[in-house]
Design a protein around this motif. Sequence first.
Motif, PDB file in Angstrom:
ATOM      1  N   SER A 282     -94.108  31.076  35.369  1.00  0.00           N
ATOM      2  CA  SER A 282     -93.926  30.854  36.804  1.00  0.00           C
ATOM      3  C   SER A 282     -95.245  30.475  37.453  1.00  0.00           C
ATOM      4  O   SER A 282     -96.281  31.062  37.148  1.00  0.00           O
ATOM      5  N   LEU A 284     -95.994  31.332  40.258  1.00  0.00           N
ATOM      6  CA  LEU A 284     -96.391  32.510  41.043  1.00  0.00           C
ATOM      7  C   LEU A 284     -97.207  33.506  40.227  1.00  0.00           C
ATOM      8  O   LEU A 284     -97.849  34.391  40.783  1.00  0.00           O
ATOM      9  N   TRP A 292     -86.884  37.231  35.562  1.00  0.00           N
ATOM     10  CA  TRP A 292     -86.645  37.486  36.981  1.00  0.00           C
ATOM     11  C   TRP A 292     -85.495  38.444  37.214  1.00  0.00           C
ATOM     12  O   TRP A 292     -85.513  39.259  38.108  1.00  0.00           O
ATOM     13  N   PRO A 319     -89.925  29.066  44.793  1.00  0.00           N
ATOM     14  CA  PRO A 319     -89.730  30.507  44.673  1.00  0.00           C
ATOM     15  C   PRO A 319     -88.348  30.890  45.197  1.00  0.00           C
ATOM     16  O   PRO A 319     -87.919  30.412  46.243  1.00  0.00           O
ATOM     17  N   GLY A 335     -90.315  35.119  46.429  1.00  0.00           N
ATOM     18  CA  GLY A 335     -91.454  35.051  45.517  1.00  0.00           C
ATOM     19  C   GLY A 335     -91.816  36.414  44.985  1.00  0.00           C
ATOM     20  O   GLY A 335     -90.957  37.237  44.671  1.00  0.00           O
ATOM     21  N   SER A 362     -97.980  34.203  48.697  1.00  0.00           N
ATOM     22  CA  SER A 362     -97.333  34.245  47.375  1.00  0.00           C
ATOM     23  C   SER A 362     -95.976  34.946  47.420  1.00  0.00           C
ATOM     24  O   SER A 362     -95.197  34.861  46.473  1.00  0.00           O
ATOM     25  N   GLY A 363     -95.707  35.660  48.509  1.00  0.00           N
ATOM     26  CA  GLY A 363     -94.424  36.345  48.592  1.00  0.00           C
ATOM     27  C   GLY A 363     -94.223  36.941  49.970  1.00  0.00           C
ATOM     28  O   GLY A 363     -95.163  37.029  50.772  1.00  0.00           O
ATOM     29  N   GLN A 377     -90.485  30.495  53.340  1.00  0.00           N
ATOM     30  CA  GLN A 377     -90.169  29.760  52.112  1.00  0.00           C
ATOM     31  C   GLN A 377     -90.721  28.336  52.205  1.00  0.00           C
ATOM     32  O   GLN A 377     -91.249  27.792  51.240  1.00  0.00           O
TER      33      GLN A 377
END
Length: 387
Positions: A282, A284, A292, A319, A335, A362-363, A377
């Motif tokens: 990934s 990420l 996942w 993501p 993410g 990142s999330g 997003q």
Amino acid sequence: MKRPTGRVVIVGGGVAGLRVAEALRGHGFSGELLGIGAEEHAPYPRPPLSKAALHKPGGVEVLTNSATDVRWSFGTAAVDLDLAGPSVTLDDGRLIESDAVVIATGVRARTLPGTASALSLRTVEDAERVRAVLAGAPGHLVIIGAGFIGSEVAVAARVRNWEVTVVDAQTTPLAAALGPAVAQWLWEQHRARGVHIRFSQPVRSADKVGTRWHVSLDNGAVLEADAVITGLGAKPNTEWLGMSGLDVSDGVLTDARRRAVTADGTVAGNIMAIGDVARTPSPLTGGRAIRWEHWTAAVADARRAATVLVGLEPPPELPTVFWTDVYQDRIQVLGLPRGTESEPEPGPRGFCVRYDSAGILSGAVAVNWPQRLAVLQREITRAGVAT
Ligand SMILES: Cc1cc2nc3c(=O)[nH]c(=O)nc-3n(C[C@H](O)[C@H](O)[C@H](O)COP(=O)(O)OP(=O)(O)OC[C@H]3O[C@@H](n4cnc5c(N)ncnc54)[C@H](O)[C@@H]3O)c2cc1C
């Protein structure tokens, strides 16, 4: 990779298997599609199993299916894969030659040694067993393992007036998946509704004595219960690939295109792996492969694998968002919630926490605020975290 024009075998009749068949037909693949599913049922959604299905019988319907002309064999398991060919051997003795194989065999619930008769939750049959127990006279339910399933079962049990104890070895379970702030918030929701929380307390054993359970903790405490459910995470269904030569050290390792990788690091021609069983690199995680285990990732994998199989360039890897419900609230995760945690940003009905790594988003985790997550997003995509 040679583009398959003849037969593609899809092993696994879950959402990933179903959606890859749909996407292949959607891309104009006109060869033969064979699906092999170990469960007796046509593909059904698992997320309701720990939600609606625990509240009313028959709460799960099969998934809609737009793929035409797919021959499914349900109640049949694959027992071997030969990369040369490739060919798949089934438990009824059939050997199926093909041009390409898609591995979509998912995962199964992990159990604690000695707790074979405890409840667990992965299939529609498991959900019916849990629902039937909770529909009986309320007693004490001990939930071993405070993951998403443990949390959602705690909700269903409290709503039916069961006394509920959740036990876990970790100090703040779900902190890795939800970020520390929202994980703490989630367990506070449970505490506020009277759930007994026993964290940092590993379970030593769980024994059924007559009709009662005795759950022994490492600190010497013994919890007596009328029912026990384990929610200890999942184990990839890869035993049937043991002789295949694929890297199945933790699920099936793939490259970014979802092509399976062998134990010696070679990309295996026409073998794809998707959904919960796949361990995929990934953007990420800086390219490190992870599993996942959530719905939207399984669907995205299926679409990605189908484009690769028909020889198209796969879409950018965005993501994905997954969700869990706690009482009347919905938590959504975009993410990976790793890195620097922001202060919660208040929203109209909830809040949102964002995570940045080296200054780049990142999330994010939102409670009752899907609109905010949609904005983030787009930001995460623009930030170039996606490939
Ligand atoms: C109770 C529960 C609640 C969940 N809630 C959420 C949620 O709220 N949000 C979310 O994002 N995700 C949730 N998930 C996760 C989500 O459901 C999964 O990520 C998704 O179902 C994965 O799909 P899959 O097709 O990869 O695997 P699966 O759905 O596991 O399907 C794999 C299929 O392959 C079959 N199979 C296994 N071995 C073989 C073999 N050798 N031969 C043939 N067939 C085989 C299996 O029997 C199974 O039918 C939940 C999961 C569970 C169990």
